[in-house]
Design an enzyme around this catalytic site. Structure first.
Site, PDB file in Angstrom:
ATOM      1  N   ASP A   1       9.799  41.687  60.525  1.00 48.31           N
ATOM      2  CA  ASP A   1      10.715  41.760  59.707  1.00 48.31           C
ATOM      3  C   ASP A   1      12.115  42.649  60.298  1.00 48.31           C
ATOM      4  O   ASP A   1      13.062  42.783  59.538  1.00 48.31           O
ATOM      5  CB  ASP A   1      10.517  42.426  58.226  1.00 48.31           C
ATOM      6  N   GLU A   2      12.008  42.747  61.571  1.00 50.55           N
ATOM      7  CA  GLU A   2      13.262  43.501  62.068  1.00 50.55           C
ATOM      8  C   GLU A   2      13.553  43.113  63.559  1.00 50.55           C
ATOM      9  O   GLU A   2      12.558  42.777  64.227  1.00 50.55           O
ATOM     10  CB  GLU A   2      13.201  45.026  61.730  1.00 50.55           C
TER      11      GLU A   2
ATOM     12  N   ASP B   1      17.412  43.943  59.410  1.00 54.88           N
ATOM     13  CA  ASP B   1      15.859  44.135  58.535  1.00 54.88           C
ATOM     14  C   ASP B   1      16.057  43.239  57.297  1.00 54.88           C
ATOM     15  O   ASP B   1      16.782  43.298  56.397  1.00 54.88           O
ATOM     16  CB  ASP B   1      15.807  45.716  58.233  1.00 54.88           C
TER      17      ASP B   1
END
Length: 373
Positions: free
Chosen positions: A118-119, A18
């Site tokens: 973002d992950e 993350d």
């Protein structure tokens, strides 16, 4: 009535990566002077300068109580006595940073699942070899992402996706948390039930009414009563999850769309000649990733980020897919030289190379066969 859940597979090694406060961190990367100030990235509605909501805030802003989803006017009120900077969402720029980082991460995975900008999840069971070795691999991933993109990330390492996601959230920012498969149930027992993926506010509230506040409470709660309340599928999932059990696989997705690397030049460049060494190294990096992932490419692209933060992108498609370093480097150099001639006098701060239209090259030669001797 017999309800059987999956058995916990402790031989798997799964990571959840993350990127910390991603949009705001991207803004700090391109404007380092913002790092000490509250930075708030906003989705403006356009009605007034204060209408809209906060998308992401850096940790400096969070100390003032600013968080995602609150109205911009409320955030401005909380930050009225600070040097806060409010910025509009720049999706194109964030996507470029994400693509570069994701390419790096995917190169370390047996299986790579892109979840969002973002992950992502990685299954590294084969290459890590053991759970203990996975910690070193996770640190290597963090270091390489930081070195090549300047992004910090938080990584959770666990025997399954659910636990890995819980772990990545525990020591932000820039964290690395391991959940040992032999003590996973004990590790999560004291946490609130909403730590389990899929348990939202409504379910959490109903569980609270039933006397279930922690994951440990959920483990002890009667399964048949859970089924009466939530149905067999949901109840069985929650029951197993409370014991640290989750057999959902890491599903390969998005890993073959493109490979990208971006580097910050030591000094701003005004000519293609000043960037040739950096270009060669970036090309070698993306090519190595393509070889490692057994992929060939058809389109080579160049990204130039200027000193005023404007972006210039150019690409060239080949007639057929290639796995030749010479073809890649020649195309990238040609695009770079043409781009610098077209744009006139500019200062380039960051340089990137992108490979796209990828396909499997399984069974083809090794990297040494493609590089000129």
């Amino acid at each position: 009535m017999i309800v059987e859940g999956p058995k916990n597979n402790t031989s798997r090694v799964v990571m959840h990566v993350d990127f910390d406060y991603f949009f705001a961190q991207c803004e700090e990367i391109r404007r380092p002077e913002l790092r000490s100030k509250p930075v708030v990235v906003c989705v403006f509605s356009g009605r007034t300068e204060d209408s809209g909501v906060v998308s992401t805030a850096n940790y400096v802003a969070r100390k003032y109580g600013v968080k995602s989803g609150i109205p911009i006017r409320v955030a401005k009120s909380k930050l009225s006595n600070s040097e806060a900077v409010f910025l509009a969402l720049d999706s194109s720029y964030y996507s470029q940073v994400s693509e570069s980082a994701m390419s790096i991460i995917a190169s370390h995975a047996d299986r790579f699942e892109h979840v969002g900008i973002d992950e992502c999840y990685l299954d590294v069971s084969e290459r890590a070899g053991s759970f203990d070795a996975a910690k070193s691999l996770a640190q290597d991933i963090k270091n390489e992402v930081k070195r090549q993109t300047q992004l910090t990330s938080s990584i959770g390492v666990a025997p399954n996706k659910m636990l890995a996601k819980i772990a990545s959230d525990l020591h932000k920012p820039d964290g690395l948390t391991m959940i040992d498969p032999t003590s996973a149930a004990e590790f999560i027992a004291g946490m609130h039930v909403d730590r389990i993926m899929g348990i939202g506010p409504k379910t959490s509230e109903r569980l609270k009414e039933l006397g279930v506040k922690t994951i440990g409470d959920l483990t002890k709660f009667d399964l048949f009563r859970l089924i009466e309340e939530f149905g067999k599928k949901t109840a069985t999932y929650m029951h197993n999850a409370s014991k640290g059990v989750d057999d959902e696989p890491v599903i390969e997705s998005g890993g073959k769309r493109q490979i990208m690397r971006i580097t910050t030049l030591k000094t701003d460049a005004t000519s293609s000649a000043e960037m040739l060494q950096d270009l060669y190294e970036i090309c070698l990096s993306v090519f190595q990733t393509a070889v490692d992932r057994k992929l060939s490419f058809k389109t080579v692209g160049i990204l130039l980020i200027l000193d005023n933060l404007d972006n210039i992108t150019r690409s060239k498609s080949m007639k057929v897919h290639s796995n030749s370093f010479e073809s890649l480097h020649s195309a990238a150099r040609s695009i770079l030289e043409e781009s610098m001639k077209e744009t006139g006098p500019v200062k380039v701060r960051r340089l990137g190379v992108r490979l796209s239209e990828l396909q499997s090259s399984e069974g083809q030669n090794t990297m040494l066969d493609f590089v000129s001797r």
